[in-house]
Design an enzyme around this catalytic site. Structure first.
Site, PDB file in Angstrom:
ATOM      1  N   CYS A  97       0.873  -1.368   0.019  1.00 47.91           N
ATOM      2  CA  CYS A  97      -0.141   0.147   0.134  1.00 47.91           C
ATOM      3  C   CYS A  97       0.935   1.480  -0.098  1.00 47.91           C
ATOM      4  CB  CYS A  97      -0.955   0.261   1.245  1.00 47.91           C
ATOM      5  SG  CYS A  97      -1.877  -1.546   1.364  1.00 47.91           S
ATOM      6  N   HIS A 146       0.964   4.899  -1.981  1.00 47.41           N
ATOM      7  CA  HIS A 146       0.297   5.886  -0.992  1.00 47.41           C
ATOM      8  C   HIS A 146       1.111   6.723  -0.102  1.00 47.41           C
ATOM      9  CE1 HIS A 146      -3.428   4.740  -3.428  1.00 47.41           C
ATOM     10  NE2 HIS A 146      -3.405   3.684  -2.870  1.00 47.41           N
ATOM     11  N   CYS A 201      -7.708  -2.289  -4.728  1.00 51.85           N
ATOM     12  CA  CYS A 201      -6.320  -1.924  -4.753  1.00 51.85           C
ATOM     13  C   CYS A 201      -5.507  -3.319  -4.846  1.00 51.85           C
ATOM     14  CB  CYS A 201      -5.986  -1.255  -3.493  1.00 51.85           C
ATOM     15  SG  CYS A 201      -6.003   0.469  -3.744  1.00 51.85           S
ATOM     16  N   ARG A 244     -12.950  -0.839  -1.857  1.00 55.17           N
ATOM     17  CA  ARG A 244     -11.982   0.002  -2.542  1.00 55.17           C
ATOM     18  C   ARG A 244     -10.572  -0.714  -1.995  1.00 55.17           C
ATOM     19  NH1 ARG A 244      -9.143   1.262  -5.310  1.00 55.17           N
ATOM     20  NH2 ARG A 244      -8.354   3.138  -5.894  1.00 55.17           N
TER      21      ARG A 244
END
Lengths: 287, 126, 104
Positions: free
Chosen positions: A201, A205, A248, A244
């Site tokens: 992640c 991000h 991802c 969501r």
């Protein structure tokens, strides 16, 4: 009788040792408290995007995507999630078959989204708002709602809308090793590379937040949770945070985990903690 | 005697023929020949979203709406005098930088070895 | 006439031997698929399963049922490798290492 006592004592001792061992590995592998994590990540973003005030991260990618921000603001003038809020209000106000309502489960509602996710001592796990809603429904003899698509988003949209202006304040209660372990588990999930494309992640991000993948600006982890449920143009519907997450994981070619399973609940616990202090502004709209 | 041998040979041929009919692999080779040079094929692979998708992160000449996560792919021969080093970088970029955001195209078989050769040829030509 | 019968016999013979060979590789395909599924499960046990591994195994199974055992084996082997990679990927990160771009 004596023998049994001895046995339980040994079991207790082993359990204690195991717990201590777990606590030790948790601490030794990360060297940081949740508050240190949060501060370190805020500092990272402050250095990466100089001059953007922390509160702006509640707007997600639009904190720095100035081009996208214009069309986002135009969309927000006629919010595509309005119908969901209305439907959600009806759900909130309509009694269950047994005559009770959501309010009986959630006396602080409907403006109570800021109380989730939270560590539930009795259940010994992280309870998220969607999970709490279904627990309430089931306790009142109603069928649970699906966790990714459908009417769960209506009730969540209404609660989010009523909770606007409140601030994220996830608590990791002291003296609750389970809560800290859940946070650490979510943190580990966040920083673990997975899938055939080998991204974590954090790769997108944190490390590459603000960079473009093709023409899409990558959103910052800080503020990820403030605006859910979210209307996505790509979905043509309002969807949950765990929907969501699923998207991802699929994009990096990892097999997604179950919505509201332990992995995603712990991830939500960690991710929401990072946004502590940021204003809740759901439901949101995104590309 | 001679007849039996001839019979066996024939039956062998027949067997081979029936087996060959069940293998569609031959077709792919034919298709490869039609598609043009390695560099051209490599370009197609590099631009394809499902294959190399290099444009997701790198600017490349002729590529539409590239990302800016990673450096533009220009002057590759001066950056990678040794083509094998370039290939190794595409194969497993984590060897040189454990914190790379680049997928491990060879190690994790995002591309096959022959696809990787073609992509390397193309990138090296930039 | 005699030649025609002979030819027919040869074709039939050829076909049967192919079938016999094929029967042998059906077992091989089944084994390969089983191994792939085991590898997939092993990856899943450490939360390292990849997106398409299960799909590839299903494809392998369908291909096997259609009788294309070589392709089924190829697909199964690909899925098995994915299972291995996913497992190794997860295991190599059992201890969380924080990225250097975060300062503490």
């Amino acid at each position: 009788m004596k023998k049994i006592l001895v046995k339980t004592k040994i079991q207790k001792l082993t359990a204690c040792l195991l717990l201590a061992g777990m606590a030790f590995t948790a601490v030794s592998s990360v060297f940081a408290s949740p508050e240190q994590d949060r501060k370190s990540i805020i500092e990272y973003f402050e250095t990466r995007f100089v001059g953007i005030p922390l509160s702006e991260y509640a707007n997600g990618v639009y904190a720095y995507d100035t081009v996208g921000r214009e069309s986002w603001e135009a969309i927000e003038e006629f919010p595509p999630y309005e119908i969901a809020i209305e439907k959600g209000q009806t759900m909130w106000e309509t009694p269950f078959a047994n005559g009770k309502t959501y309010k009986d489960c959630f006396p602080d509602g409907p403006a109570f989204a800021d109380q989730y996710p939270r560590w539930d001592k009795k259940q010994a796990k992280v309870v998220t708002l969607p999970l709490a809603i279904n627990q309430c429904r089931e306790a009142n003899g109603e069928k649970p709602l699906k966790y990714k698509k459908g009417s769960i988003n209506d009730i969540l949209a209404y609660i989010a809308y009523e909770s606007r202006g409140k601030k994220t304040h996830v608590v990791i209660p002291e003296g609750e090793p389970g809560a800290l372990a859940a946070y650490e588990d979510g943190k580990k999930f966040f920083f673990t590379r997975r899938g055939q494309l080998n991204f974590s992640c954090a790769t997108c991000h944190i490390q590459n937040a603000g960079n473009r993948i093709r023409s899409d600006n990558l959103s910052p982890a800080l503020g990820h949770t403030t605006h859910f449920p979210v209307y996505r143009s790509k979905w043509g519907a309002v969807g949950t945070l765990h929907r969501r997450f699923t998207g991802c994981n699929k994009q990096v070619r990892a097999k997604p985990f179950k919505a509201q399973g332990e992995e995603y609940r712990n991830l939500e616990y960690f991710l929401t903690y990072l946004s502590n202090g940021l204003e809740l502004n759901g439901p949101g709209s995104r590309k | 005697m001679v007849k039996t041998i001839r019979g066996l040979t024939l039956s062998g041929v027949a067997m081979l023929l029936t087996t060959a009919l069940m293998l569609p692999a031959i077709q792919t080779h034919a298709a490869d020949a039609v598609k043009g040079s390695n560099i051209e094929q490599g370009k197609e692979l590099a631009f394809s979203r499902k294959k190399g998708n290099c444009l997701a992160c790198h600017m490349i000449k002729d590529g539409v709406s590239p990302g800016n996560i990673a450096p533009p792919l220009v002057m590759m021969k001066s950056r990678f005098p040794d083509k094998n080093v370039l290939r190794a970088q595409i194969w497993d970029a984590s060897k040189r930088n454990p914190e790379t955001a680049m997928p491990l195209f060879g190690k994790y078989e995002v591309l096959t070895e022959s696809e990787l050769d073609k992509v390397t040829d193309f990138i090296y030509s930039l | 006439m005699k030649l025609a019968i002979k030819l027919l016999l040869i074709v039939v013979l050829g076909f049967t031997s192919t079938v016999i060979l094929a029967a042998a590789s059906d077992k091989a395909a089944q084994d390969a698929i089983a191994a792939a599924d085991q590898a997939r499960k092993k990856a899943a046990s450490v939360k390292g399963e990849w997106r398409d591994t299960g799909k590839i195994i299903k494809q392998a199974e369908q291909t096997r049922k259609k009788g294309d055992f070589d392709k089924a084996i190829k697909l199964a082997n690909k899925a098995e490798r994915q299972g291995k990679y996913g497992y190794e990927q997860a295991m190599s990160q059992q201890t969380l290492k924080m990225p250097s771009y975060l300062k503490y």
